[in-house]
Structure formats: C-alpha cells, structure tokens
Design a protein around this motif. Sequence first.
Motif, PDB file in Angstrom:
ATOM      1  N   GLY A 130     -12.232  37.319  34.402  1.00  0.00           N
ATOM      2  CA  GLY A 130     -12.112  36.295  33.369  1.00  0.00           C
ATOM      3  C   GLY A 130     -12.258  34.889  33.940  1.00  0.00           C
ATOM      4  O   GLY A 130     -11.711  33.933  33.401  1.00  0.00           O
ATOM      5  N   GLY A 131     -12.971  34.776  35.060  1.00  0.00           N
ATOM      6  CA  GLY A 131     -13.192  33.466  35.672  1.00  0.00           C
ATOM      7  C   GLY A 131     -12.232  33.142  36.806  1.00  0.00           C
ATOM      8  O   GLY A 131     -12.374  32.110  37.461  1.00  0.00           O
ATOM      9  N   ARG A 132     -11.264  33.996  37.078  1.00  0.00           N
ATOM     10  CA  ARG A 132     -10.335  33.754  38.186  1.00  0.00           C
ATOM     11  C   ARG A 132     -11.085  33.915  39.502  1.00  0.00           C
ATOM     12  O   ARG A 132     -11.797  34.876  39.713  1.00  0.00           O
ATOM     13  CB  ARG A 132      -9.176  34.764  38.128  1.00  0.00           C
ATOM     14  CG  ARG A 132      -8.222  34.684  39.318  1.00  0.00           C
ATOM     15  CD  ARG A 132      -7.063  35.653  39.178  1.00  0.00           C
ATOM     16  NE  ARG A 132      -7.441  37.055  39.268  1.00  0.00           N
ATOM     17  CZ  ARG A 132      -7.536  37.748  40.400  1.00  0.00           C
ATOM     18  NH1 ARG A 132      -7.282  37.173  41.563  1.00  0.00           N
ATOM     19  NH2 ARG A 132      -7.872  39.025  40.379  1.00  0.00           N
ATOM     20  N   ARG A 133     -10.943  32.941  40.383  1.00  0.00           N
ATOM     21  CA  ARG A 133     -11.553  33.028  41.711  1.00  0.00           C
ATOM     22  C   ARG A 133     -10.634  33.878  42.586  1.00  0.00           C
ATOM     23  O   ARG A 133      -9.465  33.539  42.762  1.00  0.00           O
ATOM     24  CB  ARG A 133     -11.742  31.641  42.305  1.00  0.00           C
ATOM     25  CG  ARG A 133     -12.490  31.646  43.616  1.00  0.00           C
ATOM     26  CD  ARG A 133     -12.823  30.216  44.004  1.00  0.00           C
ATOM     27  NE  ARG A 133     -13.379  30.107  45.310  1.00  0.00           N
ATOM     28  CZ  ARG A 133     -14.672  30.102  45.585  1.00  0.00           C
ATOM     29  NH1 ARG A 133     -15.546  30.193  44.601  1.00  0.00           N
ATOM     30  NH2 ARG A 133     -15.095  29.990  46.817  1.00  0.00           N
ATOM     31  N   ILE A 134     -11.151  34.946  43.120  1.00  0.00           N
ATOM     32  CA  ILE A 134     -10.345  35.872  43.908  1.00  0.00           C
ATOM     33  C   ILE A 134      -9.987  35.238  45.250  1.00  0.00           C
ATOM     34  O   ILE A 134     -10.879  34.881  46.034  1.00  0.00           O
ATOM     35  CB  ILE A 134     -11.084  37.204  44.121  1.00  0.00           C
ATOM     36  CG1 ILE A 134     -11.279  37.908  42.766  1.00  0.00           C
ATOM     37  CG2 ILE A 134     -10.348  38.090  45.111  1.00  0.00           C
ATOM     38  CD1 ILE A 134     -12.115  39.159  42.812  1.00  0.00           C
ATOM     39  N   PRO A 135      -8.694  35.100  45.531  1.00  0.00           N
ATOM     40  CA  PRO A 135      -8.279  34.535  46.819  1.00  0.00           C
ATOM     41  C   PRO A 135      -8.612  35.471  47.982  1.00  0.00           C
ATOM     42  O   PRO A 135      -8.471  36.693  47.879  1.00  0.00           O
ATOM     43  CB  PRO A 135      -6.765  34.385  46.680  1.00  0.00           C
ATOM     44  CG  PRO A 135      -6.510  34.338  45.217  1.00  0.00           C
ATOM     45  CD  PRO A 135      -7.552  35.255  44.629  1.00  0.00           C
ATOM     46  N   VAL A 136      -9.044  34.883  49.085  1.00  0.00           N
ATOM     47  CA  VAL A 136      -9.334  35.594  50.318  1.00  0.00           C
ATOM     48  C   VAL A 136      -8.247  35.191  51.315  1.00  0.00           C
ATOM     49  O   VAL A 136      -8.135  34.026  51.669  1.00  0.00           O
ATOM     50  CB  VAL A 136     -10.732  35.234  50.862  1.00  0.00           C
ATOM     51  CG1 VAL A 136     -10.976  35.896  52.211  1.00  0.00           C
ATOM     52  CG2 VAL A 136     -11.804  35.631  49.854  1.00  0.00           C
ATOM     53  N   MET A 137      -7.452  36.177  51.736  1.00  0.00           N
ATOM     54  CA  MET A 137      -6.333  35.901  52.639  1.00  0.00           C
ATOM     55  C   MET A 137      -6.653  36.434  54.024  1.00  0.00           C
ATOM     56  O   MET A 137      -7.192  37.539  54.186  1.00  0.00           O
ATOM     57  CB  MET A 137      -5.051  36.550  52.106  1.00  0.00           C
ATOM     58  CG  MET A 137      -4.646  36.076  50.727  1.00  0.00           C
ATOM     59  SD  MET A 137      -4.358  34.303  50.587  1.00  0.00           S
ATOM     60  CE  MET A 137      -2.846  34.149  51.518  1.00  0.00           C
ATOM     61  N   VAL A 138      -6.318  35.638  55.030  1.00  0.00           N
ATOM     62  CA  VAL A 138      -6.532  35.984  56.425  1.00  0.00           C
ATOM     63  C   VAL A 138      -5.181  36.277  57.062  1.00  0.00           C
ATOM     64  O   VAL A 138      -4.238  35.489  56.903  1.00  0.00           O
ATOM     65  CB  VAL A 138      -7.250  34.848  57.175  1.00  0.00           C
ATOM     66  CG1 VAL A 138      -7.457  35.208  58.634  1.00  0.00           C
ATOM     67  CG2 VAL A 138      -8.571  34.502  56.502  1.00  0.00           C
ATOM     68  N   LEU A 139      -5.104  37.404  57.754  1.00  0.00           N
ATOM     69  CA  LEU A 139      -3.875  37.814  58.438  1.00  0.00           C
ATOM     70  C   LEU A 139      -4.150  37.771  59.924  1.00  0.00           C
ATOM     71  O   LEU A 139      -4.992  38.508  60.430  1.00  0.00           O
ATOM     72  CB  LEU A 139      -3.478  39.224  58.022  1.00  0.00           C
ATOM     73  CG  LEU A 139      -3.399  39.508  56.524  1.00  0.00           C
ATOM     74  CD1 LEU A 139      -3.152  40.980  56.277  1.00  0.00           C
ATOM     75  CD2 LEU A 139      -2.318  38.658  55.881  1.00  0.00           C
ATOM     76  N   GLY A 140      -3.455  36.858  60.615  1.00  0.00           N
ATOM     77  CA  GLY A 140      -3.702  36.700  62.048  1.00  0.00           C
ATOM     78  C   GLY A 140      -2.418  36.755  62.856  1.00  0.00           C
ATOM     79  O   GLY A 140      -1.317  36.701  62.302  1.00  0.00           O
ATOM     80  N   SER A 141      -2.598  36.817  64.132  1.00  0.00           N
ATOM     81  CA  SER A 141      -1.476  36.898  65.050  1.00  0.00           C
ATOM     82  C   SER A 141      -0.559  35.678  64.916  1.00  0.00           C
ATOM     83  O   SER A 141      -1.016  34.557  64.678  1.00  0.00           O
ATOM     84  CB  SER A 141      -2.023  36.979  66.488  1.00  0.00           C
ATOM     85  OG  SER A 141      -0.990  36.816  67.420  1.00  0.00           O
ATOM     86  N   LEU A 142       0.720  35.914  65.109  1.00  0.00           N
ATOM     87  CA  LEU A 142       1.693  34.808  65.057  1.00  0.00           C
ATOM     88  C   LEU A 142       1.470  33.841  66.219  1.00  0.00           C
ATOM     89  O   LEU A 142       1.861  32.684  66.127  1.00  0.00           O
ATOM     90  CB  LEU A 142       3.119  35.364  65.137  1.00  0.00           C
ATOM     91  CG  LEU A 142       3.622  36.064  63.880  1.00  0.00           C
ATOM     92  CD1 LEU A 142       4.962  36.731  64.144  1.00  0.00           C
ATOM     93  CD2 LEU A 142       3.759  35.084  62.741  1.00  0.00           C
ATOM     94  N   THR A 143       0.836  34.301  67.303  1.00  0.00           N
ATOM     95  CA  THR A 143       0.642  33.442  68.470  1.00  0.00           C
ATOM     96  C   THR A 143      -0.692  32.723  68.473  1.00  0.00           C
ATOM     97  O   THR A 143      -0.941  31.926  69.339  1.00  0.00           O
ATOM     98  CB  THR A 143       0.765  34.282  69.762  1.00  0.00           C
ATOM     99  OG1 THR A 143      -0.224  35.308  69.745  1.00  0.00           O
ATOM    100  CG2 THR A 143       2.146  34.860  69.911  1.00  0.00           C
ATOM    101  N   SER A 144      -1.564  33.003  67.524  1.00  0.00           N
ATOM    102  CA  SER A 144      -2.890  32.362  67.485  1.00  0.00           C
ATOM    103  C   SER A 144      -2.802  30.926  67.022  1.00  0.00           C
ATOM    104  O   SER A 144      -2.017  30.542  66.233  1.00  0.00           O
ATOM    105  CB  SER A 144      -3.836  33.116  66.569  1.00  0.00           C
ATOM    106  OG  SER A 144      -4.061  34.402  67.049  1.00  0.00           O
TER     107      SER A 144
END
Length: 144
Positions: A130-144
């Motif tokens: 319905g026009g919602r832009r799908i969020p893209v989430m990045v999961l990275g190391s806590l130390t990066s």
Amino acid sequence: MAWVFARVLYRVDNPLLKRTGGKTSVTGLLTGLPIIELTTIGARSGRPRTMPLVAVPDGDRLVVLASNFGQHQNPAWYYNLRAHPECTVTHAGESVPVVAYEATGDERERLWQLDLETYPPRAKYADRTGGRRIPVMVLGSLTS
C-alpha cells in the motif's frame, strides 16, 4: 506461498528452532532460505521477543527486511529494533549479540537488491504494502 509463511510456517518454526537450538527450521528445509532467530527487546513491554526471519549475509553482517509479508504496517520486531538496537541472532546453533541499524540511500538499495537475489518473491511483498517503503535492517557485530 507468502500466506503459508505468514500464517503457518513461522508458527511451526518457532518451536522447532527452540527445540533444535536454532539449527533447523521447516522454512529453511522447504525453501533453502537462510533462516535466523532474531531476539529483540519489546519496544513497549521490555520483554525478549524471538522471531524466525530470512537473513541475507552481507560480509560479516546480516540483512533482514521488515516486509511483514507485504502487509500495510511494519512488523513489531522492526519497532523493537528501533527502540532497542542491541539484539541477538541465533543461527546454526550459535547465538551472537549484534546491533541493528536501518540502511538508507545507496546502501539500502544495494541491500534490497541483494535480498531480492536470495528471495525474489519479496518484490511482490513490496507491491502489496500500500505504498509503505519496506525497511532494510542491518545486523552487525557489537564491536564493529
């Protein structure tokens, strides 16, 4: 297939992933997709919430899309990550603490295309939002 994923498979995957220590999911077995367990802290409740998701590797990071099977609203885990970006990923029996952020601009477009290469039906999810832009989430190391 989205209907089956949304209403049936994730309900089967949750207990199976728990029983196998994150090593086996019905969705992964049937589709070959890379399935993780994402444990977030509830944005309102403050309680741990775990959800099986398709996660696409990008180097030493993972990418998850808040497609919610093409529904008009974002999934709850997206709001959980926005409120509490530190979370845990369990895959192949190993749990790792990670931190999440939402990709934007060129990075978002590149990761969106990477996800579509792994899971082409996601494009249809985007058509149904319905026009919602799908969020893209990045999961990275806590130390990066």
